[in-house]
Motif scaffolding. Structure first.
Motif, short mmCIF file in Angstrom:
data_model
loop_
_atom_site.label_atom_id
_atom_site.label_comp_id
_atom_site.label_asym_id
_atom_site.label_seq_id
_atom_site.Cartn_x
_atom_site.Cartn_y
_atom_site.Cartn_z
N VAL A 12 0.84 -1.20 0.00
CA VAL A 12 0.00 0.00 0.00
C VAL A 12 0.87 1.25 0.00
O VAL A 12 0.63 2.19 -0.77
N LEU A 13 1.88 1.25 0.82
CA LEU A 13 2.75 2.43 0.94
C LEU A 13 3.48 2.71 -0.38
O LEU A 13 3.68 3.88 -0.74
N LYS A 14 3.85 1.68 -1.10
CA LYS A 14 4.54 1.87 -2.39
C LYS A 14 3.66 2.52 -3.44
O LYS A 14 4.16 3.04 -4.43
N ARG A 15 2.36 2.52 -3.23
CA ARG A 15 1.43 3.13 -4.19
C ARG A 15 0.93 4.50 -3.73
O ARG A 15 0.13 5.12 -4.44
N ARG A 16 1.38 4.96 -2.58
CA ARG A 16 0.93 6.26 -2.09
C ARG A 16 1.38 7.36 -3.05
O ARG A 16 2.48 7.32 -3.59
N GLN A 17 0.50 8.34 -3.24
CA GLN A 17 0.70 9.44 -4.17
C GLN A 17 0.92 10.73 -3.37
O GLN A 17 -0.06 11.40 -2.99
N PRO A 18 2.16 11.09 -3.10
CA PRO A 18 2.41 12.27 -2.26
C PRO A 18 2.05 13.59 -2.93
O PRO A 18 1.95 14.62 -2.25
N ASP A 19 1.81 13.57 -4.23
CA ASP A 19 1.49 14.80 -4.95
C ASP A 19 0.03 14.86 -5.41
O ASP A 19 -0.33 15.55 -6.35
N LEU A 20 -0.82 14.13 -4.70
CA LEU A 20 -2.27 14.22 -4.88
C LEU A 20 -2.87 14.37 -3.49
O LEU A 20 -2.58 13.57 -2.60
N THR A 21 -3.68 15.40 -3.31
CA THR A 21 -4.25 15.63 -1.99
C THR A 21 -5.61 16.30 -2.10
O THR A 21 -6.06 16.68 -3.18
N SER A 39 -12.10 7.57 0.94
CA SER A 39 -11.85 7.67 -0.51
C SER A 39 -10.38 8.01 -0.78
O SER A 39 -9.78 7.48 -1.71
N CYS A 40 -9.82 8.89 0.03
CA CYS A 40 -8.40 9.25 -0.15
C CYS A 40 -7.51 8.04 0.03
O CYS A 40 -6.59 7.81 -0.75
N GLY A 44 -4.93 6.22 -2.75
CA GLY A 44 -3.51 6.34 -2.44
C GLY A 44 -3.04 7.71 -2.00
O GLY A 44 -1.84 8.00 -2.05
N VAL A 45 -3.93 8.56 -1.54
CA VAL A 45 -3.53 9.87 -1.01
C VAL A 45 -2.80 9.65 0.31
O VAL A 45 -3.25 8.89 1.16
N LEU A 46 -1.67 10.32 0.48
CA LEU A 46 -0.88 10.18 1.71
C LEU A 46 -1.36 11.12 2.81
O LEU A 46 -1.44 10.73 3.96
N VAL A 156 -15.80 11.03 -6.49
CA VAL A 156 -15.88 11.04 -7.95
C VAL A 156 -14.62 11.66 -8.55
O VAL A 156 -14.00 11.11 -9.47
N ILE A 157 -14.21 12.79 -8.02
CA ILE A 157 -13.03 13.49 -8.54
C ILE A 157 -11.76 12.69 -8.26
O ILE A 157 -10.90 12.54 -9.13
N LEU A 158 -11.64 12.14 -7.06
CA LEU A 158 -10.45 11.35 -6.72
C LEU A 158 -10.31 10.12 -7.62
O LEU A 158 -9.20 9.76 -8.01
N PHE A 159 -11.40 9.48 -7.95
CA PHE A 159 -11.29 8.30 -8.80
C PHE A 159 -10.98 8.66 -10.26
O PHE A 159 -10.38 7.86 -10.98
N GLU A 160 -11.34 9.87 -10.68
CA GLU A 160 -10.87 10.34 -11.98
C GLU A 160 -9.36 10.55 -11.92
O GLU A 160 -8.62 10.20 -12.85
N ALA A 161 -8.88 11.13 -10.81
CA ALA A 161 -7.43 11.32 -10.64
C ALA A 161 -6.73 9.97 -10.66
O ALA A 161 -5.68 9.80 -11.29
N GLN A 162 -7.30 8.99 -9.97
CA GLN A 162 -6.71 7.65 -9.96
C GLN A 162 -6.67 7.06 -11.37
O GLN A 162 -5.67 6.48 -11.78
N ARG A 163 -7.75 7.22 -12.13
CA ARG A 163 -7.80 6.70 -13.50
C ARG A 163 -6.66 7.28 -14.34
O ARG A 163 -5.94 6.56 -15.02
N GLN A 164 -6.49 8.60 -14.24
CA GLN A 164 -5.43 9.25 -15.02
C GLN A 164 -4.05 8.79 -14.56
O GLN A 164 -3.16 8.56 -15.36
#
Length: 191
Positions: A12-21, A39-40, A44-46, A156-164
């Motif tokens: 899980v930690l290896k997939r964390r996205q430090p530049d998405l919040t 949802s965060c 993978g939001v840190l 909804v917005i976070l999962f669009e970010a995840q998709r991208q």
């Protein structure tokens, strides 16, 4: 701690996205805050940021599903301080808003350092925060209601970010620098 549990934490930690919040401005209902944190964690939001001028953030409830242990919550004293903190780290901030000039949330490039600003349940994002934001975004609605619940909109917005980010390969290798990775790993192993 079992070896299986440790491996799961490391995966899980290896997939964390430090530049998405997410930046929450006066989201005061505990179930909404908890659902947003859940949802965060799922995408993978840190770390999440919050401003609550009434003093502190609401307590968590069962809605978080324990995600508050895995997503850090940084509370800022005011919106200016929160923006300054994010800007110093290279984030663009997109505010959710019901405005004619707001762009479709899917048009934002979430592969870049991005903060999604969500406002209070009844009033939305303040005019002050909107003025500080890099842009306004909205979720197109075709029904009688104008907007979604804040936690649903956030998801909804976070999962669009995840998709991208999945498409761009940003979940394929660790994104945290080694020092931060080790610090968070040690914290998570204690939970």
């Amino acid at each position: 701690m079992t070896e299986t549990r440790r491996r799961r934490i490391e995966e899980v930690l290896k997939r964390r996205q430090p530049d998405l919040t997410v930046l929450l401005e006066n989201v005061h209902k505990p179930h909404n805050l908890s659902a947003i944190l859940r949802s965060c964690d799922a995408v993978g939001v840190l770390e999440v940021h919050a401003v609550n001028p009434t003093g502190g953030v609401p307590t968590f409830n069962e809605t978080s599903g324990g995600s508050h242990k895995w997503v850090y919550l940084r509370v800022h004293p005011d919106i200016q301080t929160a923006f300054r903190f994010l800007r110093e780290r290279g984030f663009s901030v997109y505010a959710t808003a019901l405005r004619e000039d707001a762009q479709d949330f899917r048009e934002v490039d979430y592969t870049k350092p991005t903060a999604i600003l969500l406002g209070a349940e009844k009033w939305g994002v303040s005019e002050e925060a909107l003025a500080l934001a890099d842009g306004a975004i909205q979720i197109p609605m075709f029904g009688m209601v104008q907007s979604l619940n804040v936690s649903v909109a956030g998801a909804v917005i976070l999962f669009e970010a995840q998709r991208q980010r999945l498409k761009a390969g940003l979940y394929e290798k660790p994104r945290l620098d080694s020092e931060l990775y080790e610090r968070v790993l040690q914290d998570w192993l204690r939970k």
